[in-house]
Scaffold this active site. Structure first.
Site, PDB file in Angstrom:
ATOM      1  N   ASP A 124      49.135  40.882  21.487  1.00 54.73           N
ATOM      2  CA  ASP A 124      47.786  41.408  21.412  1.00 54.73           C
ATOM      3  C   ASP A 124      48.006  43.326  21.393  1.00 54.73           C
ATOM      4  O   ASP A 124      47.261  43.826  20.888  1.00 54.73           O
ATOM      5  CB  ASP A 124      47.143  41.345  22.708  1.00 54.73           C
ATOM      6  CG  ASP A 124      46.388  40.124  22.400  1.00 54.73           C
ATOM      7  OD1 ASP A 124      46.158  39.472  21.360  1.00 54.73           O
ATOM      8  OD2 ASP A 124      46.295  39.365  23.608  1.00 54.73           O
ATOM      9  N   GLY A 125      49.107  43.718  22.031  1.00 53.08           N
ATOM     10  CA  GLY A 125      49.435  45.303  22.052  1.00 53.08           C
ATOM     11  C   GLY A 125      49.703  45.657  20.896  1.00 53.08           C
ATOM     12  O   GLY A 125      49.193  46.976  20.428  1.00 53.08           O
ATOM     13  N   GLU A 149      39.886  48.840  26.606  1.00 52.85           N
ATOM     14  CA  GLU A 149      39.370  49.305  27.829  1.00 52.85           C
ATOM     15  C   GLU A 149      39.522  50.934  27.928  1.00 52.85           C
ATOM     16  O   GLU A 149      40.679  51.303  27.330  1.00 52.85           O
ATOM     17  CB  GLU A 149      39.404  48.715  29.039  1.00 52.85           C
ATOM     18  CG  GLU A 149      40.859  48.857  29.702  1.00 52.85           C
ATOM     19  CD  GLU A 149      41.883  47.849  28.865  1.00 52.85           C
ATOM     20  OE1 GLU A 149      42.951  48.472  28.627  1.00 52.85           O
ATOM     21  OE2 GLU A 149      41.668  46.760  29.106  1.00 52.85           O
ATOM     22  N   HIS A 197      46.627  55.975  45.322  1.00 55.83           N
ATOM     23  CA  HIS A 197      45.626  57.229  45.726  1.00 55.83           C
ATOM     24  C   HIS A 197      44.223  56.999  45.472  1.00 55.83           C
ATOM     25  O   HIS A 197      43.938  56.685  44.416  1.00 55.83           O
ATOM     26  CB  HIS A 197      46.219  58.473  44.817  1.00 55.83           C
ATOM     27  CG  HIS A 197      47.374  59.177  45.526  1.00 55.83           C
ATOM     28  ND1 HIS A 197      47.208  60.331  46.178  1.00 55.83           N
ATOM     29  CD2 HIS A 197      48.581  58.706  45.864  1.00 55.83           C
ATOM     30  CE1 HIS A 197      48.410  60.752  46.631  1.00 55.83           C
ATOM     31  NE2 HIS A 197      49.275  59.749  46.430  1.00 55.83           N
ATOM     32  N   ASP A 206      40.109  53.099  43.577  1.00 58.55           N
ATOM     33  CA  ASP A 206      41.524  53.473  43.073  1.00 58.55           C
ATOM     34  C   ASP A 206      41.233  53.727  41.519  1.00 58.55           C
ATOM     35  O   ASP A 206      42.405  53.941  40.797  1.00 58.55           O
ATOM     36  CB  ASP A 206      42.579  52.173  43.180  1.00 58.55           C
ATOM     37  CG  ASP A 206      43.156  52.274  44.506  1.00 58.55           C
ATOM     38  OD1 ASP A 206      42.617  53.192  45.278  1.00 58.55           O
ATOM     39  OD2 ASP A 206      44.043  51.424  44.422  1.00 58.55           O
ATOM     40  N   THR A 242      38.989  40.185  28.572  1.00 57.81           N
ATOM     41  CA  THR A 242      39.978  38.976  28.778  1.00 57.81           C
ATOM     42  C   THR A 242      41.540  39.755  29.429  1.00 57.81           C
ATOM     43  O   THR A 242      42.483  39.257  29.205  1.00 57.81           O
ATOM     44  CB  THR A 242      40.327  38.136  27.872  1.00 57.81           C
ATOM     45  OG1 THR A 242      40.631  38.620  26.585  1.00 57.81           O
ATOM     46  CG2 THR A 242      39.032  37.014  27.878  1.00 57.81           C
ATOM     47  N   SER A 253      40.243  44.072  32.852  1.00 56.76           N
ATOM     48  CA  SER A 253      39.094  43.821  33.388  1.00 56.76           C
ATOM     49  C   SER A 253      39.113  42.539  33.967  1.00 56.76           C
ATOM     50  O   SER A 253      38.706  42.417  35.197  1.00 56.76           O
ATOM     51  CB  SER A 253      38.106  44.046  32.368  1.00 56.76           C
ATOM     52  OG  SER A 253      36.661  43.832  33.031  1.00 56.76           O
ATOM     53  N   LEU A 254      39.786  41.676  33.491  1.00 55.37           N
ATOM     54  CA  LEU A 254      39.875  40.333  34.088  1.00 55.37           C
ATOM     55  C   LEU A 254      40.879  40.323  35.225  1.00 55.37           C
ATOM     56  O   LEU A 254      40.508  39.709  36.042  1.00 55.37           O
ATOM     57  CB  LEU A 254      40.501  39.129  33.017  1.00 55.37           C
ATOM     58  CG  LEU A 254      40.306  37.832  33.390  1.00 55.37           C
ATOM     59  CD1 LEU A 254      39.132  37.270  33.541  1.00 55.37           C
ATOM     60  CD2 LEU A 254      40.959  36.992  32.239  1.00 55.37           C
ATOM     61  N   SER A 255      41.861  40.989  34.980  1.00 59.43           N
ATOM     62  CA  SER A 255      42.672  40.958  36.265  1.00 59.43           C
ATOM     63  C   SER A 255      42.385  41.741  37.486  1.00 59.43           C
ATOM     64  O   SER A 255      42.639  41.465  38.461  1.00 59.43           O
ATOM     65  CB  SER A 255      43.976  41.626  35.696  1.00 59.43           C
ATOM     66  OG  SER A 255      44.755  41.143  34.889  1.00 59.43           O
TER      67      SER A 255
END
Length: 294
Positions: A74-75, A149, A159, A178, A189, A192-194
């Site tokens: 996907d990257g 994203e 921080h 954070d 997916t 954001s999902l994580s």
């Protein structure tokens, strides 16, 4: 969907210096060449091939080819998509990565599905991209486009940062957290999902805003219309180094009192899927969801 004309010129884009990608790239090139297609290989991917091919930049592939095939994870697809979305070109992926939400074709035995696609039997899906601008003292300082994203986060781990969130110039809330993830449906997916965000099906025209480890129990992800403009106002008293990350790849520096303006891009990626592609089947297989009970 009605049958479409076959693709004549095909561009190949792949991860460089990667043995498995090299194997798939070689097999794919020879198969397409045997079918009589004009095949152009992106410069860095072509360097690992042991025979002569016509090469081009990814921008030239976007301008000249009818279809781009991305070999990798996907990257690799995200990197190619940010460029190819500027052009009217179909894009399909061969998965040589891990999850592969954006790459439909298997690395082994891709020929039957790809043959159907090249014969005009496929579905088309448009995915919108997202733009982020860092505004400093009323002027745009930097900008970039993402497929998944845009993330506001501190430059150092663990921080807390302070910022305010506006939607269409209306104050929504302040955050001590954070960071903040602003995701497209494609990116829902991913990071954001994580972080606990909902999955948005690709046909939904919306963003999801996901606070990262907020310092309040009441902060929750929220879905808003993608026609909205989101503004993150960094605290003028901030002493923490901050940055914007786009698809986890490009980072833009952020200073105290900067504004980050995020909106839907006019660019859309034209994804090509085999006819048998099923988004929910992909979720089941890649996320380990349960199969049918009855």
């Amino acid at each position: 969907m009605l049958s479409k004309p076959s693709f004549q010129c095909i561009g190949l884009v792949g991860k460089s210096h990667h043995n498995q990608t090299k194997e798939t790239l070689t097999r794919l090139f020879r198969w397409l060449n045997k079918r009589g297609h004009r095949v152009i290989v992106e410069h860095s991917a072509a360097q690992q091939l042991e025979f002569f091919v016509e090469t081009a930049s990814i921008n030239q592939i976007g301008a000249q080819a009818d279809l781009a095939i991305v070999i990798g994870g996907d990257g690799n697809m995200l990197g190619a998509a940010r460029v190819l979305a500027r052009y009217d070109i179909g894009v399909i992926g061969v998965n040589r990565g891990n999850l592969g939400f954006l790459t439909d074709l298997p690395p082994e035995g891709f020929e039957p599905q790809l043959e159907e696609v090249l014969n005009g039997e496929y579905d088309t899906e448009k995915r919108f991209l997202i733009e982020a601008e860092v505004v400093r003292q009323g002027e745009m300082n930097s900008s970039y486009t993402a497929m998944n994203e845009v993330v506001l986060h501190p430059g150092q781990v663990a921080h807390m940062i302070e910022f305010e969130v506006f939607v269409d110039d209306k104050f929504m809330y302040s955050q001590r957290a954070d960071g903040m993830i602003v995701s497209t449906p494609t990116g829902s997916t991913a990071y954001s999902l994580s972080a606990g965000g909902a999955i948005l099906t690709p046909n939904i025209d919306a963003f999801i805003l996901v606070p990262m480890f907020p310092h309040t129990l009441s902060a929750r992800p929220i879905v808003i219309d993608a026609s909205s403009t989101i503004k993150l106002q960094v605290s003028p008293d901030s002493r923490v180094e901050q940055m914007i990350s786009c698809d986890g790849h490009i980072t833009l520096p952020v200073m105290a009192d900067d504004q980050i303006v995020i909106r839907r891009s006019e660019q859309r990626l034209r994804l090509i899927h085999p006819k048998q592609h099923d988004y929910f089947e992909a979720l089941r297989s890649k996320l380990g969801w349960g199969s049918r009970l009855f």
